[in-house]
Design an enzyme around this catalytic site. Sequence first.
Site, PDB file in Angstrom:
ATOM      1  CE1 TYR A  29      -3.339   2.963   0.809  1.00 51.60           C
ATOM      2  CE2 TYR A  29      -2.381   3.135   2.892  1.00 51.60           C
ATOM      3  CZ  TYR A  29      -3.268   3.943   1.488  1.00 51.60           C
ATOM      4  OH  TYR A  29      -4.350   4.606   1.931  1.00 51.60           O
ATOM      5  CG  ASP A  47      -4.918  12.601  -0.456  1.00 48.23           C
ATOM      6  OD1 ASP A  47      -5.116  11.938   0.091  1.00 48.23           O
ATOM      7  OD2 ASP A  47      -3.736  13.370  -0.548  1.00 48.23           O
ATOM      8  NE  ARG A  66     -10.344   7.631   3.483  1.00 46.11           N
ATOM      9  CZ  ARG A  66      -8.693   8.073   4.369  1.00 46.11           C
ATOM     10  NH1 ARG A  66      -8.052   7.519   3.647  1.00 46.11           N
ATOM     11  NH2 ARG A  66      -8.052   9.249   5.187  1.00 46.11           N
ATOM     12  CG  ASP A  97      -2.762  12.908   5.602  1.00 40.96           C
ATOM     13  OD1 ASP A  97      -2.998  13.426   4.319  1.00 40.96           O
ATOM     14  OD2 ASP A  97      -3.177  11.648   5.845  1.00 40.96           O
ATOM     15  CG  ASN A 104      -6.093   2.927   7.975  1.00 40.10           C
ATOM     16  OD1 ASN A 104      -5.365   1.881   8.167  1.00 40.10           O
ATOM     17  ND2 ASN A 104      -6.409   3.894   7.846  1.00 40.10           N
ATOM     18  CG  HIS A 136      -7.898   4.278  -0.184  1.00 44.59           C
ATOM     19  ND1 HIS A 136      -7.774   6.150  -0.369  1.00 44.59           N
ATOM     20  CD2 HIS A 136      -7.198   3.910  -0.398  1.00 44.59           C
ATOM     21  CE1 HIS A 136      -6.759   6.144   0.541  1.00 44.59           C
ATOM     22  NE2 HIS A 136      -6.352   5.173   0.816  1.00 44.59           N
ATOM     23  CD  GLU A 158      -9.285   5.738   8.331  1.00 44.66           C
ATOM     24  OE1 GLU A 158      -9.190   4.675   8.301  1.00 44.66           O
ATOM     25  OE2 GLU A 158      -8.278   6.232   7.475  1.00 44.66           O
ATOM     26  CB  CYS A 170      -4.726  11.848   9.317  1.00 44.30           C
ATOM     27  SG  CYS A 170      -4.907  10.443   9.550  1.00 44.30           S
TER      28      CYS A 170
END
Length: 297
Positions: free
Chosen positions: A41, A85, A155, A56, A208, A110, A185, A120
């Site tokens: 990944y 993103d 996502r 992030d 995740n 994704h 997420e 993030c």
Amino acid sequence: MNPRTAKLRALLAAGGPGIVPGATDCFTAKLIEQAGFPAVYVTGGGTANTYLGGPDIGLITLNELASQVERISDAVSVPVIADCDTGFGGVANVKRTIKLYERIGAAGLHIEDQVFPKRCGHFEGKSVAPVEEMLYRLQAALDARTDPNFVIIARTDARGPEGLESALARAHAYREIGADMVFVEAPNSLEELQRISKEFKGTPLVANMIERSRTPLVPEKELLAMGFNVILYANAALYLGSFAIRQGLEVLRKEGTTESMLDRMTSFQERQKLVGLEKLDAAERDLVARVDARRKK
């Protein structure tokens, strides 16, 4: 066509690939492959941390992230799943992103429903775009895809700002428009992971695992049994590496040499083997021998 997209599809069809560690550079990606993981990944957040030395929060650009995806895809033979993103703009930008990621060797990506600049998924202060806007992004991605095996993962980051029910409703809409996989997420508990599993029974799912953050660390076997095909450990290698580097540098500063740490360091020979020096040298010798032999005829 990229044969690794078909490989990723086969892994998903078999219920896997299971744990997919994240890499921010080619050396780490090679270590992940060497350790036997079936995919790598490319983490956007980790890339921002290592490439820019920043957090992030949407700082990384398409070209910066895509360049990492390209190099890592070239460095390993296993499928590469990449973060893109929010798609880096409107629908035209999303189309360009998909075409670029396909061209540079990713097996899938994704795309998320945050507004720009994104944060993030485990940070506070996130905002998500209207559902319709994400559906436009996904349709653009699906329209731009030329390899039918290229995996598009939808996502949603709505769990934080809007709650689990909103996140589930969004994920259903994204799946219905044609996303290959669903990625909710930052669920906050095992019960929330189980709820996602029940809501999307039969749909390939992403979990995740971010250490010491919002989502509990659940063993791979349990997550696979719940239907989570892809289990990202997006930043585990980054955390492991930075911890070891910090400790080692403290010893080096204190002792003035690395002598006491040699048993905890990759050797010079192991390093060259990992990056393929012997293979490249052998190929060069073979090439020179063939050309020289031809000239002597």
